[in-house]
Design a protein around this motif. Structure first.
Motif, PDB file in Angstrom:
ATOM      1  N   ARG A  57       0.830  -1.207   0.000  1.00 52.70           N
ATOM      2  CA  ARG A  57       0.000   0.000   0.000  1.00 52.70           C
ATOM      3  C   ARG A  57       0.868   1.262   0.000  1.00 52.70           C
ATOM      4  O   ARG A  57       0.608   2.195  -0.761  1.00 52.70           O
ATOM      5  N   LEU A  58       1.912   1.290   0.828  1.00 59.12           N
ATOM      6  CA  LEU A  58       2.798   2.454   0.872  1.00 59.12           C
ATOM      7  C   LEU A  58       3.519   2.653  -0.456  1.00 59.12           C
ATOM      8  O   LEU A  58       3.753   3.787  -0.888  1.00 59.12           O
ATOM      9  N   GLU A  59       3.850   1.554  -1.117  1.00 61.89           N
ATOM     10  CA  GLU A  59       4.472   1.662  -2.439  1.00 61.89           C
ATOM     11  C   GLU A  59       3.473   2.240  -3.446  1.00 61.89           C
ATOM     12  O   GLU A  59       3.821   3.133  -4.232  1.00 61.89           O
ATOM     13  N   ASN A  60       2.243   1.766  -3.411  1.00 60.21           N
ATOM     14  CA  ASN A  60       1.213   2.288  -4.318  1.00 60.21           C
ATOM     15  C   ASN A  60       0.942   3.771  -4.077  1.00 60.21           C
ATOM     16  O   ASN A  60       0.544   4.487  -4.999  1.00 60.21           O
ATOM     17  N   GLN A  61       1.160   4.225  -2.847  1.00 58.43           N
ATOM     18  CA  GLN A  61       0.959   5.635  -2.507  1.00 58.43           C
ATOM     19  C   GLN A  61       2.171   6.498  -2.847  1.00 58.43           C
ATOM     20  O   GLN A  61       2.153   7.707  -2.637  1.00 58.43           O
ATOM     21  N   TYR A  84       9.557  11.547  -1.575  1.00 60.98           N
ATOM     22  CA  TYR A  84       8.225  11.916  -1.098  1.00 60.98           C
ATOM     23  C   TYR A  84       7.922  11.192   0.218  1.00 60.98           C
ATOM     24  O   TYR A  84       7.383  11.791   1.158  1.00 60.98           O
ATOM     25  N   GLY A  85       8.283   9.926   0.297  1.00 59.78           N
ATOM     26  CA  GLY A  85       8.083   9.170   1.531  1.00 59.78           C
ATOM     27  C   GLY A  85       8.847   9.767   2.696  1.00 59.78           C
ATOM     28  O   GLY A  85       8.360   9.792   3.831  1.00 59.78           O
ATOM     29  N   SER A  86      10.034  10.274   2.438  1.00 59.11           N
ATOM     30  CA  SER A  86      10.822  10.922   3.486  1.00 59.11           C
ATOM     31  C   SER A  86      10.165  12.219   3.948  1.00 59.11           C
ATOM     32  O   SER A  86      10.166  12.526   5.144  1.00 59.11           O
ATOM     33  N   GLN A  87       9.600  12.961   3.014  1.00 60.74           N
ATOM     34  CA  GLN A  87       8.888  14.194   3.372  1.00 60.74           C
ATOM     35  C   GLN A  87       7.677  13.870   4.246  1.00 60.74           C
ATOM     36  O   GLN A  87       7.441  14.520   5.275  1.00 60.74           O
ATOM     37  N   ILE A  88       6.923  12.868   3.835  1.00 62.75           N
ATOM     38  CA  ILE A  88       5.740  12.457   4.603  1.00 62.75           C
ATOM     39  C   ILE A  88       6.166  11.943   5.972  1.00 62.75           C
ATOM     40  O   ILE A  88       5.556  12.271   6.998  1.00 62.75           O
ATOM     41  N   TYR A  89       7.224  11.140   6.013  1.00 65.19           N
ATOM     42  CA  TYR A  89       7.719  10.618   7.287  1.00 65.19           C
ATOM     43  C   TYR A  89       8.088  11.754   8.246  1.00 65.19           C
ATOM     44  O   TYR A  89       7.722  11.730   9.416  1.00 65.19           O
ATOM     45  N   THR A  90       8.800  12.752   7.755  1.00 73.66           N
ATOM     46  CA  THR A  90       9.201  13.882   8.597  1.00 73.66           C
ATOM     47  C   THR A  90       7.978  14.581   9.183  1.00 73.66           C
ATOM     48  O   THR A  90       7.939  14.888  10.379  1.00 73.66           O
ATOM     49  N   GLU A  91       6.977  14.807   8.352  1.00 77.82           N
ATOM     50  CA  GLU A  91       5.757  15.466   8.834  1.00 77.82           C
ATOM     51  C   GLU A  91       5.011  14.583   9.836  1.00 77.82           C
ATOM     52  O   GLU A  91       4.541  15.063  10.872  1.00 77.82           O
ATOM     53  N   LEU A  92       4.891  13.291   9.532  1.00 75.03           N
ATOM     54  CA  LEU A  92       4.223  12.377  10.466  1.00 75.03           C
ATOM     55  C   LEU A  92       4.956  12.317  11.801  1.00 75.03           C
ATOM     56  O   LEU A  92       4.327  12.296  12.863  1.00 75.03           O
TER      57      LEU A  92
END
Length: 113
Positions: A57-61, A84-92
């Motif tokens: 799912r995370l790959e599809n996103q 993009y995943g790193s950006q989302i991770y930082t915000e989360l």
């Protein structure tokens, strides 16, 4: 019955934090079972049957990339965070820190502890 309810609620709580936990580890490449082990060693037990659908799912996103390594006898699919995943991770992670402090205050903790 109370124990079943507690287990159900704990499962919900873990499920809600698992994305953050997985993304935290995928700044480097991991194949699924190695990620299960790494999370377990850090106090986050996760079942492979829960992890693999989450990785897909995370790959599809667009948060993860995967790559097959066929150089060994057993091919393994490795996952790593995208930019993009790193950006989302930082915000989360920032949101988690804020929420954790607030929750700690709600349940009678002290931010300085």
């Amino acid at each position: 019955m109370g124990k079943d309810l507690l287990e159900s609620l704990l499962s919900e709580l873990r499920r809600g934090t698992l994305i953050l936990c997985v993304l935290s580890q995928l700044d480097k490449s991991y194949y699924g079972y190695a990620l299960v082990q790494a999370l377990h060693e850090k106090g986050i037990p996760v079942d492979a049957n829960t992890l693999y659908p989450l990785l897909r799912r995370l790959e599809n996103q667009g948060l993860l990339l995967s790559e097959w390594d066929t150089s060994e006898n057993k091919p393994r699919k490795y996952y790593k965070r995208t930019e993009y995943g790193s950006q989302i991770y930082t915000e989360l992670a920032e949101q988690w820190k804020s929420m954790a402090n607030g929750i700690w205050n709600l349940i009678g903790g002290n931010e300085d502890e």
